[in-house]
Motif scaffolding. Sequence first.
Motif, PDB file in Angstrom:
ATOM      1  N   VAL A 182       1.442   2.999  -5.593  1.00 18.27           N
ATOM      2  CA  VAL A 182       1.504   4.315  -6.251  1.00 18.27           C
ATOM      3  C   VAL A 182       2.322   4.218  -7.544  1.00 18.27           C
ATOM      4  O   VAL A 182       2.001   4.888  -8.538  1.00 18.27           O
ATOM      5  N   ALA A 183       3.295   3.346  -7.556  1.00 14.91           N
ATOM      6  CA  ALA A 183       4.050   3.176  -8.791  1.00 14.91           C
ATOM      7  C   ALA A 183       3.159   2.624  -9.888  1.00 14.91           C
ATOM      8  O   ALA A 183       3.156   3.114 -11.027  1.00 14.91           O
ATOM      9  N   THR A 184       2.369   1.616  -9.509  1.00 11.56           N
ATOM     10  CA  THR A 184       1.448   1.051 -10.489  1.00 11.56           C
ATOM     11  C   THR A 184       0.463   2.100 -10.964  1.00 11.56           C
ATOM     12  O   THR A 184       0.140   2.168 -12.154  1.00 11.56           O
ATOM     13  N   LEU A 185      -0.010   2.901 -10.002  1.00 13.27           N
ATOM     14  CA  LEU A 185      -0.950   3.959 -10.358  1.00 13.27           C
ATOM     15  C   LEU A 185      -0.335   4.885 -11.401  1.00 13.27           C
ATOM     16  O   LEU A 185      -0.975   5.225 -12.407  1.00 13.27           O
ATOM     17  N   GLY A 186       0.918   5.286 -11.154  1.00 16.14           N
ATOM     18  CA  GLY A 186       1.560   6.193 -12.097  1.00 16.14           C
ATOM     19  C   GLY A 186       1.670   5.590 -13.477  1.00 16.14           C
ATOM     20  O   GLY A 186       1.289   6.222 -14.476  1.00 16.14           O
ATOM     21  N   VAL A 187       2.121   4.361 -13.538  1.00 12.93           N
ATOM     22  CA  VAL A 187       2.275   3.728 -14.847  1.00 12.93           C
ATOM     23  C   VAL A 187       0.922   3.561 -15.518  1.00 12.93           C
ATOM     24  O   VAL A 187       0.760   3.820 -16.720  1.00 12.93           O
TER      25      VAL A 187
END
Lengths: 496, 104, 91, 88, 496, 129, 81, 186, 155
Positions: free
Chosen positions: F96-101
């Motif tokens: 999800v962090a990657t998704l956000g970035v």
Amino acid sequence: MDMETITSIKPLLATVTPLLCILLIILSRRIPNLRELWTIIASLVTFSIVASMVKTLYTGKVIAYKLVEVYPGIDVAFRVDAFGLFFALLSSFLWIVVSFYSIGYMRSLNEHSQTRYYAFFAVAISSALGVAFSSNLFTLYLFYEILTVCTYPLVTHNQDNEARSSGRIYLGYLLGTSVAFFLPAILFTYYFAGTLDFSLHGILNGKASNGMITFLFLLFLFGIGKAAIMPFNGWLPRAMVAPTPVSALLHAVAVVKAGVFCQLRVYFNIFGVELLHNQNLDIFLIYFVSITILLGSLFALKQDDIKAMLAYSTISQLSYIILAAGLYSYHGMLGGVVHIVMHGFGKITLFMCAGSILCGAHIKKISRLGGIGRRMPITMLAFFFGALSVAGIPPFGGFMSKWFLALGSIEAHQWPILVVLLTSTLMNLGYFMPVVFISFFGKDSESVKRDPDIREPSPFIVAPLAFTALVSLAIFFYPYPFIRLAEIFVKSMMGG
Amino acid sequence: MNLTTPLSILFMVGGLFFFTTATIGLLRFPDFFARLHATGKGDTLAVLLSLIGISLYEGFSLTSLKIAFIAVFMFWAQPTATHAISRAGLRRGIKPWMKKENKI
Amino acid sequence: MRILSLIIVILTAAVLIYGTLDMPDCANPDTPASQHVSPRYVTRAMEETATHNIVTSVLGDYRGYDTLGETTVIFSAGMACILILRKRRRQ
Amino acid sequence: MDGFFLSIGVGLCILVFLALYRVVFGPGIFNRVAAVSAIGNKTLIMLLIMGVIYKRIEMFIDISLVYALLNFICTLAISKYLEMEGDK
Amino acid sequence: MTDQAPILVILFPLMFAFVTPLLGWWKKDLCYPWVLCGLSLSTIFSIITLKEVLNTGVIHYHLGGWDPPWGIEYVIDHLNSFILVLVASISLLVAIYSKRLVKEENPEKEAYFYTLFLLQVTGFLGIVATGDLFNLYVFLEIASLAGYALIAIGEGQAPFATFRYLVMGTIGACFYLLGVGYLYMVTGSLNMADLSQILPNLYHSKVVMVALIFFLVGVAIKMALFPLHAWLPDAYTYAPSATSALVAPLMTKVSVYVMIRIIYTVFKPYYSIEILPVNLILGWLAVIAILYGVIMALRQVDIKRMFCYILIAEIGYMVGGVGLANRLGLTGAILHIMNDALMITCLFLVAGAVVYKLGGHNINQLRDAFKKMPFSMAAFAVVGLSLIGVPPTCGFFSKWYLILGAIEAENWIFIVALLLSSAINAILFFKIVEIAYYGEASHDHNEDSNGGNTIDEAPVSILIPLGVVALAIILAGIFSGKIVSGIIQFAVPPNL
Amino acid sequence: MFDFIVGKYNYWIYIILMMIGFYAMMSKRNLIKKIIGMNIFQTAIIIFFISIAAKRGATLPILEHAHDGGEHAIEAISYINPLPHVLMLTAIVVMVATLGVALAIVLLIYKKHGTLEEDEILKKIEFQE
Amino acid sequence: MILLFDFAILIFVLICAVAAITVKDLLSSVIILGAYSFLLCLLWAEMGAVDVAFTEASVGAGIGTILLIVAVSKTTRRSKD
Amino acid sequence: MQKRQTRTIPRSAQEGEHKLHNSIVAFLLLFIFWVIFSGHFDTYHLTLGVICSLLVARFSYDLFFANVRVGSHWLVFLRFCAYMPWLTYQIVKANIHVAALALHPNPPIDPQIIRFKTKLKTDISLVTFANSITLTPGTITMDIIEGEFYVHALDRKVMKDLGTGEMEDRVAHIFMGADHTNIKDG
Amino acid sequence: MIRAYDDIIVKTIARILTPFIQIFALYVIMHGHHSPGGGFQGGVILGASLILLFITHGLKETKKRITEKGIAVLSSLGVLIYSGIGLLCIILLGNYLDYGKLSKLLHIVPAEARSLGILGIEIGVGITVMAVMVSIFLNISTGGTLLEDEEDNTR
């Protein structure tokens, strides 16, 4: 090497003194007189340090100094033996002369960026001394590369298009050969021999297969591009775009002599003359080099530009020195080694004369030299002396080395080399004598006629060249310091 | 076998039935709004019934209360979601399907 | 491009499938994965960390440092979004 | 009794499969949203059924509640987007 | 405190990163000193760790007090601690350097920039320090995420380049994770030391093989090994200068470190070299990468992009060294990790200084840079020589070991590639030097020398790190022997 | 053969799923599609890990009999392996962090180039240069 | 681990994955991804990984989808493939 | 586009005594909720519960009771409970209706959109009414614009059912006692 | 996307649900020891409750409750709590994150101390995750301006 060793910091001092001088030069860049004074002082100091080691060497000892270990078993270390000191003496002595000459030359042509010039000059000398004093192949390579790089700004001093393309070729040849051949050669040597220290009888003997030895030999032969052996000689004529003092010192003495010095070092102290002889590589070497001797002279005949002619002459003469390694005989080696000095003095005289002509008459072409000898008698006389010395006519220094070489080739039963030497001498005369002749006895050329101001340039220029011309004469009569060193070296090798 | 088990079976089956009809409605109805009727209503009741069935099966405990809370939540959230979507559809100008005679 | 990526995909799949051949069956309780490290977590989590949820105890304690890393990942994602997107209006 | 819940679960699976038709082919975005929320409801019950089968239902209730919650929030977000879309 | 040193190395940048945004809200000017403080503490502790390792041997630090296979363990051995020092000190230098650039490029988001900067450093340090495969993944992701953000705020098409980087990087990280999963599946452990104990019994398993393949592919993507390099040039070209100076040298080096760990620690060389021909594949890829990198670099007109391709070539050196699978080759690879980190840092620092002062990174913008920015360009000259492999600089020594290793492994093609790339690097650098030295070719040099003769050097905060790195390049060369015999020889696995 | 396929069915499925995501990541030109592919790719890996953890006949990795203080011996075999779950929690967070970035970057790209199609962006970049 | 469920859900997941990357409308694609996440959550609950299922329910289905929707709303719904 | 009516969450509605009152009620509600969910009755967990409930109550007590004072809500709650069975009955009816439509070979659908004004004022009553409409047979609340309902009905019959206004009366009855001061948001 | 929803139903339902969601989220954080859940999941739910408010009530209104600065402080605070607990263990002469050492401080058995330590870090994780989720959402949905009417200005 199996000789008594003295630890002394002198070689390091000799190498570092020019570097310290750089600092002073840069600091005093706003005051030209001070800057040049520093150069001269440094050169004098350096020479005296180098000269002070001569006595030790005469007693048959060697001086060693270890700086730092870069690799288990490989150091940056200095070791002064007779051969190295021989070369160092020449370089440091001529630096004094050329310093004076540079002052005159640079000022009379009002060159730009003189600070940079002097600084890099000092680096070049320092690294040449480093090459001379290095105790192993690694240190040698290190200083060899520094020498290459730090002469680049000197060669391209003019910063115009010609200098730029010449600079490219200069670096291309020197770095290209050293990286592509020299470095792997060193690595292979290390891999097979397990050490890189110079030894009197070579370190490769019995360590590698015959094929490998031949391969290594070829790598070294072509790798040390500074020796300007024939396929890789292109850089030397091109480097003549540099200011004349640069050509004089670097391309008559420091750089190219460093090249042949390295070659000889490698053949003497890495392979060992016996090994070369046993593998028949010496025969190959002398015939290969003969080609360069003859072709170099031949090209020199064709040149109209003085400096280009001198450059080709240098190419040809350098190979004489390499003959030393190939002629498996006492006199052959002695002749080759001594030729470093003899040719050095002769050739530097010639270059300085060329510079003097440029400063005094703004002429670069031989064909326009008609009658110039009458206007600039000292210069042209010095040129005459230098030419005779280089060609090997008695009573000049050059005769001596050629004589030894000829003796050596007879001793080694290599008659064809004698023919080569003779032919080359004739050709030398063939390209030098016309210059002398037309300058003194020829009709005044157009440019000489047009320019009434042609006269000897400043004493700073004339004095050094007259001095070296006289030295090349004197050295015939009093070759003692050099011959003695060379004999010590050659004897230690042959006798051991 | 006590009473609650058949009861819970009953509720579960009822839930399944309403789920089925809702799904069939979702597939068969002619337009988006009509389909919303199917899911919005059918699923609410079906979920409620199933939740009751499960909580009956599990017996009364705090767990049942939690399940009841899900039920309450569904009870509020489901119509709201349905409403939100239908409103978006209306505002985006989706024309509700009408019978042919009414279109004129 | 599509063909190339299709080829890469098929190659990767082939490697993966090749690796699958030696895998233990799915849901096998005797796989090495369940034999070596994890039994301790299951059997001793309660006495060592007083936590019923083994996942939480592993997450928070045995491999708590991973979780710190995980939180840092989240934190850096937040900072990244701000750094990339945030702009103040010109006054 | 597990068998019964299993069969209910299978029935729900079939229903999910049917609803997936609307998700995948459903003309337009609105049908898809409706179908997804319908699937959400079914899976909610399936989660609980799994809880029953695992005999640990209290573990699954939280999940299904979260599930329902976020399904709801998601639906609101989508419908808000759809509503706002034309206003840009 | 020394027994806690390994964790403190990582903890300082980490916790300082958490506070930085708060400082940004409170007092913006404090961010920079705060970051410097954190990084210098980290550097100090990394040095303490290194000393500790040198004195007492490998340090095992059990996080959370749990014994290794159950908890996470930090294993600090010679290789680790060496790279820790390297990473920490380089990031400290880059942090010093970034002061003015960040003020210029992202004045409003300083705090966030520095936060991510610290987080990225944490990621690198964490990757290096850990002895747990999954922990490595987590820190890899921290480093990657911070890297994406730092790159994305660059100029021009930076966002798009970053997106590609993100996609590629995610594939790489996922492949790595998949590898972890495969190994976990057959062993049940995540601890590297534990795995290396268990794995020899499982070498027949296909799962282990696939795991190794995925590890290598994943790491290769992260380090931009040749066929998987496509993301690198764009991403690093358009990144802000401070970012590219941090990411470019460290990300790839850390990935190479991971590769060494996996091939030599997790898997025994016996498996990865003898059963699977990993070294063969790596060797060929390295050769192609080297040649491709330098040839592409030759074609570029944008210096940052050129440096990126050089970086790709340099990765080839290290991977090739790893692939040689003998002591010398691996020593060379590890030494080159340090040397290359220094060199690439220096390159990108110079690029940053040029961008800062001359306003762009096209090669033509370097015109007359030698006059305007003598110190920066001097540093550039140093790093150029190092890349070519001129002795006193460090680049020579790693090449030295690599070639020796290649001779031992009889991998001739790698030697040829190394030498060829050195030669092409020479061309490359003198191409830049020429432009920076002469100005434009068409201009007359006199005109030029009058034109931009004023020194317009980058600010001190840029020059200091630049000078330090340039000095470090030379010192690392001179003392490479000490480094190898003191640290690296213990870092090479004893069973090679 | 049938056993062979059925016994490892979720590995096959995870491979297929992963390849779908991988293919989308590489060949789809829309950036959001790529992100979606990325998501699928990552979840496939999570499926793989969870499959490793699964044990037939075991219950959730949350201890029962909480309060009877060691009367029931806890047997590892009766609980699902918790470690992959832990790892995957972290992996999901990373996801999800990657998704956000990634989404933030996509927004930036859209602002800069006005489109999300890779080929159009490339064309625009070429046009600028 | 209930084989039947497992298999059925895996198939659903596959369908959703294929649909998510083939649908031309980005928003639809995102919504299908949401359904995909729901199903994954179910799958993991079914495999006994309740914590992971919990996380997936809150992240994949919730925050992830919302973020995607928001991103699509700030950019464009158009997609050529 | 029609004019947007934005309703805010007015803190101004919560003054002095009411504020405290509302907070306490919110706290109690949340705490009950916590206890139901927690299922642990030891001091430790209850303390945690109290802390959490306090936190949430502090943060968002005003979200519960935005526009109405809490005074009469106990009664409202009771009436709401009484309303539930009827609503449940309606829901079941609605579902059977939908099921019948869905299973019908040729669904007799004749959708209509109805608009009508409502007399309800407060938020909560409007919401209850709207959701009840949505849950009851054949109707969905599509929009409320300025107190006017837009309802989608599946056929004409349910339209008539809605037209009787029975549901509206019932909803109005629930919230009858509540304070109808609809505070305009500032 | 971030403007207020002008729908009374949705707004009211969201308003009433929010506190419940929040207490539920806190419950999830605190009861990670006994049931699935934990800091991360709870944090996400907490974030989702705020996002729900943002979606339904608009940016302006919700900003009164949680400001940008608050979000930033919270996101740092969470990780600081986490790493601070770890650091506390170092100060108590243990290794990093060795919560067992907290027992000296709290006078309880190490297992309980570990349990408490886990709770502490879960809270930290929850706070960070909540703040970060909200911040990512806000940044993406407003394009970085954190203003409601950004679209009206630019288009």
